[in-house]
Write a protein that holds these residues in place. Structure first.
Motif, PDB file in Angstrom:
ATOM      1  N   TYR A 201      18.775 -17.566  -2.314  1.00 36.18           N
ATOM      2  CA  TYR A 201      18.269 -17.046  -3.584  1.00 36.18           C
ATOM      3  C   TYR A 201      19.445 -16.817  -4.524  1.00 36.18           C
ATOM      4  O   TYR A 201      19.880 -15.675  -4.723  1.00 36.18           O
ATOM      5  CB  TYR A 201      17.512 -15.736  -3.362  1.00 36.18           C
ATOM      6  N   PRO A 202      19.998 -17.895  -5.083  1.00 37.48           N
ATOM      7  CA  PRO A 202      21.170 -17.740  -5.948  1.00 37.48           C
ATOM      8  C   PRO A 202      20.817 -17.031  -7.263  1.00 37.48           C
ATOM      9  O   PRO A 202      19.653 -16.766  -7.532  1.00 37.48           O
ATOM     10  CB  PRO A 202      21.635 -19.174  -6.189  1.00 37.48           C
ATOM     11  N   VAL A 203      21.850 -16.760  -8.050  1.00 42.77           N
ATOM     12  CA  VAL A 203      21.617 -16.006  -9.288  1.00 42.77           C
ATOM     13  C   VAL A 203      20.663 -16.761 -10.202  1.00 42.77           C
ATOM     14  O   VAL A 203      20.961 -17.885 -10.602  1.00 42.77           O
ATOM     15  CB  VAL A 203      22.935 -15.835 -10.087  1.00 42.77           C
ATOM     16  N   ASP A 204      19.531 -16.177 -10.509  1.00 46.78           N
ATOM     17  CA  ASP A 204      18.703 -16.660 -11.624  1.00 46.78           C
ATOM     18  C   ASP A 204      17.840 -15.504 -12.115  1.00 46.78           C
ATOM     19  O   ASP A 204      17.758 -14.456 -11.469  1.00 46.78           O
ATOM     20  CB  ASP A 204      17.898 -17.922 -11.265  1.00 46.78           C
ATOM     21  N   GLU A 205      17.224 -15.695 -13.244  1.00 44.85           N
ATOM     22  CA  GLU A 205      16.474 -14.613 -13.892  1.00 44.85           C
ATOM     23  C   GLU A 205      15.430 -13.997 -12.958  1.00 44.85           C
ATOM     24  O   GLU A 205      15.291 -12.787 -12.879  1.00 44.85           O
ATOM     25  CB  GLU A 205      15.750 -15.161 -15.136  1.00 44.85           C
ATOM     26  N   GLU A 206      14.707 -14.876 -12.233  1.00 45.43           N
ATOM     27  CA  GLU A 206      13.612 -14.389 -11.395  1.00 45.43           C
ATOM     28  C   GLU A 206      14.144 -13.489 -10.275  1.00 45.43           C
ATOM     29  O   GLU A 206      13.597 -12.423 -10.002  1.00 45.43           O
ATOM     30  CB  GLU A 206      12.867 -15.591 -10.796  1.00 45.43           C
ATOM     31  N   ILE A 207      15.226 -13.928  -9.637  1.00 48.75           N
ATOM     32  CA  ILE A 207      15.813 -13.151  -8.540  1.00 48.75           C
ATOM     33  C   ILE A 207      16.296 -11.796  -9.056  1.00 48.75           C
ATOM     34  O   ILE A 207      16.037 -10.745  -8.454  1.00 48.75           O
ATOM     35  CB  ILE A 207      17.003 -13.930  -7.893  1.00 48.75           C
ATOM     36  N   SER A 209      15.253 -10.210 -11.715  1.00 49.01           N
ATOM     37  CA  SER A 209      14.146  -9.354 -12.147  1.00 49.01           C
ATOM     38  C   SER A 209      13.422  -8.742 -10.943  1.00 49.01           C
ATOM     39  O   SER A 209      12.843  -7.660 -11.030  1.00 49.01           O
ATOM     40  CB  SER A 209      13.166 -10.121 -13.035  1.00 49.01           C
ATOM     41  N   LYS A 210      13.482  -9.419  -9.809  1.00 46.95           N
ATOM     42  CA  LYS A 210      12.885  -8.850  -8.586  1.00 46.95           C
ATOM     43  C   LYS A 210      13.789  -7.792  -7.961  1.00 46.95           C
ATOM     44  O   LYS A 210      13.398  -7.124  -7.015  1.00 46.95           O
ATOM     45  CB  LYS A 210      12.687  -9.965  -7.548  1.00 46.95           C
ATOM     46  N   GLY A 211      15.034  -7.710  -8.415  1.00 48.49           N
ATOM     47  CA  GLY A 211      15.981  -6.738  -7.840  1.00 48.49           C
ATOM     48  C   GLY A 211      16.503  -7.162  -6.487  1.00 48.49           C
ATOM     49  O   GLY A 211      16.927  -6.321  -5.677  1.00 48.49           O
ATOM     50  N   TRP A 212      16.490  -8.466  -6.224  1.00 44.66           N
ATOM     51  CA  TRP A 212      16.908  -8.935  -4.896  1.00 44.66           C
ATOM     52  C   TRP A 212      18.421  -8.934  -4.709  1.00 44.66           C
ATOM     53  O   TRP A 212      18.920  -9.281  -3.651  1.00 44.66           O
ATOM     54  CB  TRP A 212      16.332 -10.319  -4.626  1.00 44.66           C
ATOM     55  N   GLN A 213      19.147  -8.573  -5.768  1.00 44.32           N
ATOM     56  CA  GLN A 213      20.600  -8.427  -5.623  1.00 44.32           C
ATOM     57  C   GLN A 213      20.948  -7.077  -4.993  1.00 44.32           C
ATOM     58  O   GLN A 213      22.106  -6.804  -4.713  1.00 44.32           O
ATOM     59  CB  GLN A 213      21.313  -8.579  -6.973  1.00 44.32           C
ATOM     60  N   TYR A 214      19.923  -6.243  -4.757  1.00 45.74           N
ATOM     61  CA  TYR A 214      20.158  -4.880  -4.269  1.00 45.74           C
ATOM     62  C   TYR A 214      19.669  -4.684  -2.829  1.00 45.74           C
ATOM     63  O   TYR A 214      18.825  -5.436  -2.339  1.00 45.74           O
ATOM     64  CB  TYR A 214      19.415  -3.877  -5.154  1.00 45.74           C
ATOM     65  N   ILE A 215      20.167  -3.609  -2.227  1.00 45.13           N
ATOM     66  CA  ILE A 215      19.694  -3.209  -0.899  1.00 45.13           C
ATOM     67  C   ILE A 215      18.230  -2.791  -0.991  1.00 45.13           C
ATOM     68  O   ILE A 215      17.859  -2.012  -1.865  1.00 45.13           O
ATOM     69  CB  ILE A 215      20.495  -1.996  -0.370  1.00 45.13           C
ATOM     70  N   GLU A 216      17.426  -3.328  -0.067  1.00 41.06           N
ATOM     71  CA  GLU A 216      16.037  -2.870   0.069  1.00 41.06           C
ATOM     72  C   GLU A 216      15.844  -2.428   1.501  1.00 41.06           C
ATOM     73  O   GLU A 216      16.262  -3.137   2.430  1.00 41.06           O
ATOM     74  CB  GLU A 216      15.065  -4.000  -0.257  1.00 41.06           C
ATOM     75  N   MET A 217      15.225  -1.277   1.684  1.00 39.58           N
ATOM     76  CA  MET A 217      15.102  -0.744   3.054  1.00 39.58           C
ATOM     77  C   MET A 217      13.756  -0.065   3.266  1.00 39.58           C
ATOM     78  O   MET A 217      13.327   0.734   2.433  1.00 39.58           O
ATOM     79  CB  MET A 217      16.240   0.259   3.305  1.00 39.58           C
ATOM     80  N   GLN A 218      13.108  -0.413   4.373  1.00 42.45           N
ATOM     81  CA  GLN A 218      11.912   0.321   4.808  1.00 42.45           C
ATOM     82  C   GLN A 218      12.424   1.480   5.659  1.00 42.45           C
ATOM     83  O   GLN A 218      12.535   1.376   6.886  1.00 42.45           O
ATOM     84  CB  GLN A 218      10.986  -0.584   5.635  1.00 42.45           C
ATOM     85  N   GLY A 219      12.780   2.576   4.977  1.00 44.14           N
ATOM     86  CA  GLY A 219      13.521   3.677   5.601  1.00 44.14           C
ATOM     87  C   GLY A 219      12.944   4.197   6.908  1.00 44.14           C
ATOM     88  O   GLY A 219      13.647   4.332   7.899  1.00 44.14           O
ATOM     89  N   ARG A 220      11.625   4.467   6.890  1.00 49.19           N
ATOM     90  CA  ARG A 220      11.013   5.060   8.092  1.00 49.19           C
ATOM     91  C   ARG A 220      11.083   4.130   9.292  1.00 49.19           C
ATOM     92  O   ARG A 220      11.366   4.551  10.410  1.00 49.19           O
ATOM     93  CB  ARG A 220       9.555   5.384   7.823  1.00 49.19           C
ATOM     94  N   ASP A 221      10.790   2.847   9.052  1.00 49.09           N
ATOM     95  CA  ASP A 221      10.838   1.870  10.154  1.00 49.09           C
ATOM     96  C   ASP A 221      12.264   1.701  10.663  1.00 49.09           C
ATOM     97  O   ASP A 221      12.505   1.617  11.868  1.00 49.09           O
ATOM     98  CB  ASP A 221      10.300   0.504   9.691  1.00 49.09           C
TER      99      ASP A 221
END
Ligand code: ACO
Length: 327
Positions: A201-207, A209-221
């Motif tokens: 998922y290289p740099v582009d507007e869609e990526i 705008s989805k915030g995929w450049q950031y850490i995402e975590m399902q904390g409880r799991d």
């Protein structure tokens, strides 16, 4: 058994800039009370503009080399555990190699998220066991603040920047690293990710705008997996070292959440002073967390010669690891 590898110097460095829970209260909808009780974190250090992962790694390394009383040019290998390198190419390790004048050293980064330092230490241990003359610099260094979405209160309060380093070489048959244990489970990778800005998922507007450049975590799991994995690798490591739980002098665990540390302390029936805690000062610094704690324990005199030490970590991937050593 042949000679073991041994840590002969440690160092750490964190950026000067401090971000407190109070500061975060003015940035997002959170409170010092929520962050403190849920995580144990009070503040974290954040790299300033122009301050990069390799800068932190180099400063931590210089302190470790100074303690080990060796020069950069004496190093044979540099291994950096990191998930936030300055650039995809070159590695952080090559930048450190150049800055330290380590002209005869090989250099590589290891991608094992928060377990990056213990994975790297395990690799160093195998090299040194086969050639005890080798001197290897092992580093965990992160600038996670640049991969955190500062609008997302579920993650941005958790992470901080920093670096820790250790110099490893051959010891005698007593003391040193006794056993290393590496594990992974890629089947649940989606629970903790930075999806974007790689080659999929290289740099582009869609990526973006989805915030995929950031850490995402399902904390409880992640929490549930972390406690299970850390308890399991602890038992495995204690068995391999031939130690009973009460014999352990110090547990240095990845500083992700005070509740995980407290859970482990109870399961191991350890008194409070046998579990090293500095999460209140730094937050979760990923691969830097264990070596920063190791350096603080070392420099504060908390580690005594002959102490039985267990280091454990858990992170995205998932990866987890354990290392037993006699100090
Ligand atoms: N401030 C205030 N409220 C918040 C915040 C915040 N910063 N963040 C979340 N909340 C809210 C949530 O929205 C939720 O509200 P709701 O009940 O109205 O929906 C509530 O607080 C509870 O949220 P949970 O996510 O269930 O909180 P939890 O008790 O699970 O704590 C935490 C979250 C701290 C992230 C915890 O799950 C954790 O530590 N997980 C493990 C982290 C870890 O070990 N990571 C591994 C290594 S990291 C790496 O590899 C890079």
């Amino acid at each position: 058994m042949g000679p073991r590898s041994k840590i002969i110097g440690t160092g750490s460095f964190v950026p000067e800039k401090v971000l407190t829970n109070k500061d975060l209260e003015s940035m997002i909808d959170t409170s010092d009370e929520w962050i403190s009780t849920r995580t144990g974190i009070k503040e974290r250090h954040i790299a300033s503009e122009g301050e990069n992962n390799s800068d932190l790694a180099i400063l931590a390394s210089k302190r470790a080399l100074e303690m080990a009383e060796i020069d950069g040019k004496d190093l044979d290998l540099i291994i950096v555990g990191t998930l936030t390198p300055d650039m995809p190419m070159p590695s952080v390790a090559c930048l450190v190699q150049c800055a330290l004048g380590a002209t005869k050293a090989g250099a590589m980064d290891v991608s094992a998220t928060c377990s990056g330092f213990l994975y790297s230490l395990s690799i160093a241990d195998k090299f040194v066991r086969s050639n005890p003359q080798m001197k290897i610099l092992v580093i965990g260094s992160e600038v996670l603040s640049r991969r955190v979405n500062w609008q997302d209160r579920t993650t941005c309060v958790l992470f901080g920047d920093g670096a820790g380093a250790a110099v490893v070489t051959g010891g005698d048959e007593k003391g040193g690293i006794i056993s290393t244990h590496l594990h992974a489970d890629g089947s649940v990778w989606e629970l903790l990710t930075i999806r974007g800005l790689g080659t999929k998922y290289p740099v582009d507007e869609e990526i973006l705008s989805k915030g995929w450049q950031y850490i995402e975590m399902q904390g409880r799991d992640v929490f549930k997996h972390a406690v299970r994995a850390l308890e399991s690798v602890t038992n495995e490591a204690l068995t391999a070292a031939g130690w009973e739980k009460p014999e352990l002098d110090l547990l240095i665990a990845h500083q992700a959440n005070i509740r995980i540390l407290e859970y482990l302390r109870e399961r191991l029936e350890l008194p409070r002073d046998k579990v090293f805690i500095n999460i209140h000062k730094y937050g979760n610094t990923s691969a830097a967390s264990v070596p920063i704690a190791l350096d603080e324990a070392n420099r504060s005199g908390r580690l005594k010669k002959g102490d039985k030490v267990l280091m454990i970590s858990f992170g995205g991937g998932f990866t987890w690891a354990g290392v037993t050593m006699e100090w």
